[in-house]
Design a protein around this motif. Sequence first.
Motif, PDB file in Angstrom:
ATOM      1  N   SER A  24       0.821  -1.203   0.000  1.00  0.00           N
ATOM      2  CA  SER A  24       0.000   0.000   0.000  1.00  0.00           C
ATOM      3  C   SER A  24       0.858   1.258   0.000  1.00  0.00           C
ATOM      4  N   LEU A  25       1.952   1.268   0.760  1.00  0.00           N
ATOM      5  CA  LEU A  25       2.844   2.435   0.769  1.00  0.00           C
ATOM      6  C   LEU A  25       3.508   2.642  -0.590  1.00  0.00           C
ATOM      7  N   ALA A  26       3.967   1.567  -1.206  1.00  0.00           N
ATOM      8  CA  ALA A  26       4.601   1.676  -2.519  1.00  0.00           C
ATOM      9  C   ALA A  26       3.606   2.160  -3.570  1.00  0.00           C
ATOM     10  N   ASN A  27       2.403   1.614  -3.566  1.00  0.00           N
ATOM     11  CA  ASN A  27       1.381   2.027  -4.535  1.00  0.00           C
ATOM     12  C   ASN A  27       0.967   3.482  -4.326  1.00  0.00           C
ATOM     13  N   ALA A  34       5.264  10.681  -5.265  1.00  0.00           N
ATOM     14  CA  ALA A  34       6.192  10.966  -4.162  1.00  0.00           C
ATOM     15  C   ALA A  34       7.639  10.856  -4.630  1.00  0.00           C
ATOM     16  N   ALA A  35       8.483  11.693  -4.048  1.00  0.00           N
ATOM     17  CA  ALA A  35       9.914  11.661  -4.365  1.00  0.00           C
ATOM     18  C   ALA A  35      10.620  10.558  -3.585  1.00  0.00           C
ATOM     19  N   SER A  54       9.920  -7.724   7.241  1.00  0.00           N
ATOM     20  CA  SER A  54       9.479  -6.439   7.755  1.00  0.00           C
ATOM     21  C   SER A  54       8.999  -5.527   6.628  1.00  0.00           C
ATOM     22  N   THR A  55       8.146  -4.579   6.966  1.00  0.00           N
ATOM     23  CA  THR A  55       7.641  -3.621   5.978  1.00  0.00           C
ATOM     24  C   THR A  55       8.782  -2.825   5.340  1.00  0.00           C
ATOM     25  N   VAL A  60      12.007  -1.616   0.365  1.00  0.00           N
ATOM     26  CA  VAL A  60      13.274  -1.427  -0.347  1.00  0.00           C
ATOM     27  C   VAL A  60      13.282  -2.217  -1.651  1.00  0.00           C
ATOM     28  N   HIS A  61      12.613  -3.348  -1.670  1.00  0.00           N
ATOM     29  CA  HIS A  61      12.626  -4.210  -2.847  1.00  0.00           C
ATOM     30  C   HIS A  61      11.516  -3.922  -3.852  1.00  0.00           C
ATOM     31  N   ILE A  62      10.394  -3.341  -3.411  1.00  0.00           N
ATOM     32  CA  ILE A  62       9.274  -3.177  -4.352  1.00  0.00           C
ATOM     33  C   ILE A  62       8.985  -1.735  -4.744  1.00  0.00           C
ATOM     34  N   ALA A  63       9.455  -0.765  -3.965  1.00  0.00           N
ATOM     35  CA  ALA A  63       9.136   0.639  -4.245  1.00  0.00           C
ATOM     36  C   ALA A  63       9.865   1.116  -5.501  1.00  0.00           C
ATOM     37  N   THR A  64       9.209   2.001  -6.234  1.00  0.00           N
ATOM     38  CA  THR A  64       9.816   2.579  -7.432  1.00  0.00           C
ATOM     39  C   THR A  64      10.485   3.925  -7.144  1.00  0.00           C
ATOM     40  N   VAL A  65      10.445   4.340  -5.872  1.00  0.00           N
ATOM     41  CA  VAL A  65      11.120   5.557  -5.428  1.00  0.00           C
ATOM     42  C   VAL A  65      12.074   5.179  -4.289  1.00  0.00           C
TER      43      VAL A  65
END
Length: 74
Positions: A24-27, A34-35, A54-55, A60-65
């Motif tokens: 949800s945070l990554a999406n 977001a920067a 852990s979240t 770190v592995h799925i976020a695009t930022v």
Amino acid sequence: GVEQAKARGVTAEAVVIPQRPAESLANLAEQEGAAMIVVGTYGESPLKGAVLGSTPHKLVHIATVPVVIVPAKA
């Protein structure tokens, strides 16, 4: 947390999303343009986070930022 951020001049809002936290945070970061994502830890060791999932570790592995992980106070 939102009220504390606003008191310090930071624009903030609370959002409830029915997904797992990391996803949800990554999406949301991607949708909002977001920067970066800033998250805290609860003092877990990096190995424990990697093994238990852990979240912050997932982000770190799925976020695009970029993801900034702030350690909990001792």
